[in-house]
Design a protein around this motif. Structure first.
Motif, PDB file in Angstrom:
ATOM      1  N   ASP A 178       0.826  -1.207   0.000  1.00 49.00           N
ATOM      2  CA  ASP A 178       0.000   0.000   0.000  1.00 49.00           C
ATOM      3  C   ASP A 178       0.863   1.261   0.000  1.00 49.00           C
ATOM      4  N   LEU A 179       1.928   1.268   0.785  1.00 43.41           N
ATOM      5  CA  LEU A 179       2.839   2.403   0.780  1.00 43.41           C
ATOM      6  C   LEU A 179       3.520   2.527  -0.581  1.00 43.41           C
ATOM      7  N   THR A 180       3.954   1.404  -1.131  1.00 36.33           N
ATOM      8  CA  THR A 180       4.575   1.421  -2.451  1.00 36.33           C
ATOM      9  C   THR A 180       3.616   1.982  -3.488  1.00 36.33           C
ATOM     10  N   GLU A 181       2.365   1.540  -3.448  1.00 37.51           N
ATOM     11  CA  GLU A 181       1.379   2.008  -4.412  1.00 37.51           C
ATOM     12  C   GLU A 181       1.108   3.498  -4.244  1.00 37.51           C
ATOM     13  N   ALA A 182       0.987   3.963  -3.004  1.00 39.67           N
ATOM     14  CA  ALA A 182       0.749   5.388  -2.767  1.00 39.67           C
ATOM     15  C   ALA A 182       1.869   6.228  -3.367  1.00 39.67           C
ATOM     16  N   LEU A 183       3.103   5.791  -3.187  1.00 46.26           N
ATOM     17  CA  LEU A 183       4.252   6.529  -3.724  1.00 46.26           C
ATOM     18  C   LEU A 183       4.257   6.513  -5.244  1.00 46.26           C
ATOM     19  N   CYS A 184       3.953   5.372  -5.822  1.00 48.83           N
ATOM     20  CA  CYS A 184       3.921   5.262  -7.291  1.00 48.83           C
ATOM     21  C   CYS A 184       2.838   6.160  -7.884  1.00 48.83           C
ATOM     22  N   LEU A 185       1.677   6.158  -7.278  1.00 56.67           N
ATOM     23  CA  LEU A 185       0.559   6.937  -7.810  1.00 56.67           C
ATOM     24  C   LEU A 185       0.787   8.441  -7.679  1.00 56.67           C
ATOM     25  N   ALA A 186       1.498   8.852  -6.624  1.00 52.25           N
ATOM     26  CA  ALA A 186       1.650  10.281  -6.340  1.00 52.25           C
ATOM     27  C   ALA A 186       2.923  10.889  -6.901  1.00 52.25           C
ATOM     28  N   HIS A 187       3.834  10.085  -7.423  1.00 48.82           N
ATOM     29  CA  HIS A 187       5.186  10.599  -7.693  1.00 48.82           C
ATOM     30  C   HIS A 187       5.225  11.696  -8.747  1.00 48.82           C
ATOM     31  N   ASP A 188       4.238  11.786  -9.640  1.00 52.06           N
ATOM     32  CA  ASP A 188       4.254  12.781 -10.719  1.00 52.06           C
ATOM     33  C   ASP A 188       3.256  13.921 -10.518  1.00 52.06           C
ATOM     34  N   ILE A 189       2.641  13.999  -9.354  1.00 51.87           N
ATOM     35  CA  ILE A 189       1.604  15.006  -9.130  1.00 51.87           C
ATOM     36  C   ILE A 189       2.150  16.426  -9.255  1.00 51.87           C
ATOM     37  N   GLY A 190       3.418  16.630  -8.970  1.00 51.08           N
ATOM     38  CA  GLY A 190       3.992  17.971  -9.033  1.00 51.08           C
ATOM     39  C   GLY A 190       4.355  18.458 -10.415  1.00 51.08           C
ATOM     40  N   HIS A 191       4.187  17.617 -11.450  1.00 48.50           N
ATOM     41  CA  HIS A 191       4.538  18.047 -12.800  1.00 48.50           C
ATOM     42  C   HIS A 191       3.565  19.119 -13.293  1.00 48.50           C
ATOM     43  N   PRO A 192       4.082  20.200 -13.865  1.00 47.80           N
ATOM     44  CA  PRO A 192       3.216  21.216 -14.473  1.00 47.80           C
ATOM     45  C   PRO A 192       2.724  20.747 -15.830  1.00 47.80           C
ATOM     46  N   PRO A 193       1.918  21.543 -16.532  1.00 47.34           N
ATOM     47  CA  PRO A 193       1.517  21.140 -17.879  1.00 47.34           C
ATOM     48  C   PRO A 193       2.723  21.023 -18.800  1.00 47.34           C
ATOM     49  N   PHE A 194       2.624  20.140 -19.766  1.00 48.09           N
ATOM     50  CA  PHE A 194       3.646  19.934 -20.798  1.00 48.09           C
ATOM     51  C   PHE A 194       4.941  19.325 -20.266  1.00 48.09           C
ATOM     52  N   GLY A 195       4.889  18.649 -19.135  1.00 44.08           N
ATOM     53  CA  GLY A 195       6.030  17.888 -18.661  1.00 44.08           C
ATOM     54  C   GLY A 195       7.269  18.735 -18.422  1.00 44.08           C
ATOM     55  N   HIS A 196       8.412  18.234 -18.906  1.00 41.47           N
ATOM     56  CA  HIS A 196       9.689  18.875 -18.604  1.00 41.47           C
ATOM     57  C   HIS A 196       9.826  20.224 -19.304  1.00 41.47           C
ATOM     58  N   ALA A 197       9.144  20.420 -20.436  1.00 40.71           N
ATOM     59  CA  ALA A 197       9.170  21.723 -21.093  1.00 40.71           C
ATOM     60  C   ALA A 197       8.480  22.767 -20.229  1.00 40.71           C
ATOM     61  N   GLY A 198       7.343  22.398 -19.645  1.00 39.07           N
ATOM     62  CA  GLY A 198       6.648  23.310 -18.749  1.00 39.07           C
ATOM     63  C   GLY A 198       7.444  23.587 -17.493  1.00 39.07           C
ATOM     64  N   GLU A 199       8.122  22.560 -16.985  1.00 41.64           N
ATOM     65  CA  GLU A 199       8.948  22.736 -15.789  1.00 41.64           C
ATOM     66  C   GLU A 199      10.093  23.703 -16.057  1.00 41.64           C
ATOM     67  N   ALA A 200      10.741  23.560 -17.211  1.00 37.95           N
ATOM     68  CA  ALA A 200      11.857  24.454 -17.542  1.00 37.95           C
ATOM     69  C   ALA A 200      11.382  25.899 -17.637  1.00 37.95           C
ATOM     70  N   ALA A 201      10.186  26.111 -18.197  1.00 39.19           N
ATOM     71  CA  ALA A 201       9.651  27.465 -18.323  1.00 39.19           C
ATOM     72  C   ALA A 201       9.337  28.067 -16.956  1.00 39.19           C
ATOM     73  N   LEU A 202       8.767  27.274 -16.047  1.00 37.02           N
ATOM     74  CA  LEU A 202       8.488  27.782 -14.708  1.00 37.02           C
ATOM     75  C   LEU A 202       9.768  28.018 -13.928  1.00 37.02           C
ATOM     76  N   LYS A 203      10.742  27.157 -14.115  1.00 39.90           N
ATOM     77  CA  LYS A 203      12.026  27.348 -13.441  1.00 39.90           C
ATOM     78  C   LYS A 203      12.652  28.673 -13.864  1.00 39.90           C
ATOM     79  N   ALA A 204      12.586  28.985 -15.159  1.00 40.25           N
ATOM     80  CA  ALA A 204      13.130  30.253 -15.655  1.00 40.25           C
ATOM     81  C   ALA A 204      12.321  31.434 -15.116  1.00 40.25           C
TER      82      ALA A 204
END
Length: 388
Positions: A90-116
C-alpha cells in the motif's frame, strides 16, 4: 497482502502525520498507508494527471500514455516488486501513484519554463512541488490544509531520487513543517517506487514512440538489450508477423528488469545484513537496485531514448511551443494579477517571493489543454504543432 518482511515499513509504527486525526476509524478499517493511497486516488491533483503530458503533449491519439496512465502502470509494477520482497504494497502504491503530481503542464518543457520564470524567486522543481501540492495546495479537509499524508509517504516522495542534501525552497518548506530526514536514504518501498518509474517509462515510451512513428523497429534494435529481447520473442513466436510482437517485446523487457531488480535487491539486503526498516535508511546506499549488467544496459537504453525520441525534432518543436505557453501565462498573470480566478487572486501574497510562487502554483496545477485555453484567452492565439 502477504506477511511483511522485517525490513518493510509497518503502518502500525508510522511516525505519524502533521495533524492528529481523531476518529479516523469512522471511515473504515484502513491502516495509515492504505489511507494515504486512497487520499491520493481521490485527489483533484491525481485526476488532473489524465490531461498532463507524459511524452507527447496533448496528443491527438487516445492510445498514448499520459501522466495518469503512466502512474497507474508504475503502481502495478511497484506492487509486484513489493510483494516479491515482502514490502508494504500500500505504501509502495501510494508513492507510485503520487510521484508525478507535481509536474506542471507539458512535462519537462513546462517545468523548464516555470524554473526560468522563478529564477529570482527560488526556481521550480516538480519533485518539490509534489510535496507542496499534497501538503498545502490540495485541501479537501475542513480543519487543515493538504492531504495530511503520513511521514513515510511524504519522506518517500521527497527522496524520489535518493537523499537530498541541497533541497529547493519548496522541499525545504515541507521539511521545516515535518522533518523528513532528507540526507538519509528512504524506505525500500520508496526505492522500489523510484525504479518502478524507470522500468515503466523505459519500456512504455518505446511502445508510444513506435505508435507515433518517431521510432522505428530497426532503430530500436540498435540497442543491445532490445535486440536480445527481440530475438528471444521472435524465436518464441516464429509464425507471427513482427507488428504483432511489439507488445510482447515490451512485456518481456519489463519482466526481465523486474526479475533482475528483485534478485539484485535480495542479494543487497543479505550483503548489508539488513534486519529492520531502519537498517535500510542507514545502509549508506540504495539497496533496491539493478545488477551492474542490467544497470549498464538500462543506461544505454536511456541514452538511445533521449537521442531518438525525447530530443526528436518534432518533440523539440512541441516543447518550444509549450515553453512559450507557460512563460506567456506567467508573464500575463504577473503583469496583471486581476487575470487570476477569484480564489487565486484573493489569496495572492503582496510581496515576493510569495507572489511569484503563488502564480506558479496556479500554472503548475493546469492541465495541458487548460493551459492552452487560458493562453488564448489571456495572451493570444498560438500555432500548435502537429500532435496537439
Amino acid at each position: 497482502m502477504s506477511a511483511l518482511a522485517r525490513w518493510a515499513s509497518d503502518p502500525a509504527h508510522s511516525r505519524g502525520r502533521l495533524h492528529v486525526e481523531p476518529g479516523a476509524a469512522e471511515r473504515g478499517p484502513r491502516d495509515a498507508f492504505q489511507r494515504d493511497r486512497d487520499r491520493v486516488i481521490h485527489s483533484i491533483s491525481f485526476r488532473r494527471l489524465r490531461h498532463k503530458t507524459q511524452v507527447f503533449m496533448a496528443p491527438d491519439g487516445d492510445h498514448f500514455r499520459v501522466r495518469l496512465t503512466h502512474s497507474i502502470e508504475v503502481a502495478q509494477i511497484g506492487r509486484v516488486i513489493a510483494r516479491s520482497l515482502g514490502l508494504n504494497e500500500d505504501l509502495t502504491e501510494a508513492l507510485c501513484l503520487a510521484h508525478d503530481i507535481g509536474h506542471p503542464p507539458f512535462g519537462h518543457a513546462g517545468e523548464a519554463a516555470l524554473k526560468a520564470a522563478l529564477m529570482g524567486q527560488g526556481g521550480f522543481d516538480h519533485n518539490g512541488h509534489t510535496l507542496r501540492a499534497l501538503m498545502w495546495l490540495e485541501s479537501p479537509y475542513p480543519r487543515w490544509r493538504g492531504l495530511n499524508l503520513s511521514w513515510e509517504t511524504l519522506e518517500g516522495l521527497a527522496k524520489h531520487n535518493g537523499p537530498v542534501r541541497h533541497p529547493g525552497w519548496a522541499l525545504a518548506e515541507a521539511d521545516a513543517a515535518l522533518p523528513l530526514d532528507l540526507t538519509a536514504h528512504s524506505s525500500l518501498e520508496a526505492q522500489v517506487a523510484a525504479i518502478a518509474d524507470d522500468i515503466a517509462y523505459d519500456n512504455h515510451d518505446i511502445d508510444d514512440g513506435l505508435r507515433a512513428g518517431l521510432l522505428s523497429l530497426d532503430a530500436i534494435l540498435a540497442v543491445p538489450m532490445i535486440a536480445a529481447g527481440w530475438d528471444a520473442v521472435r524465436a518464441r513466436f516464429a509464425d507471427c508477423p513482427p507488428d504483432r510482437l511489439v507488445g510482447e517485446l515490451v512485456r518481456s523487457q519489463i519482466g526481465a528488469m523486474v526479475n533482475d531488480l528483485i534478485a539484485s535487491t535480495r542479494a543487497n539486503l543479505a550483503e548489508a545484513g539488513v534486519e529492520t526498516a531502519e537498517d535500510v535508511r542507514i545502509a549508506g546506499r540504495c539497496l533496491a537496485a539493478f545488477s551492474p549488467p542490467m544497470r549498464e544496459a538500462e543506461r544505454v537504453l536511456k541514452r538511445f531514448m533521449y537521442a531518438e525520441l525525447y530530443h526528436h525534432p518534432r518533440q523539440l518543436a512541441a516543447a518550444d511551443v509549450a515553453s512559450r505557453v507557460v512563460a506567456g501565462l506567467f508573464a500575463a498573470y504577473a503583469d496583471d494579477p486581476r487575470r487570476l480566478p477569484d480564489g487565486w487572486r484573493e489569496a495572492l501574497p503582496g510581496d515576493e517571493p510569495g507572489r511569484s510562487r503563488h502564480i506558479a502554483d496556479f500554472i503548475a496545477g493546469m492541465t495541458d489543454r487548460y493551459a492552452i485555453t487560458r493562453y488564448r484567452e489571456q495572451v493570444g492565439e498560438i500555432d500548435l504543432p502537429e500532435g496537439f
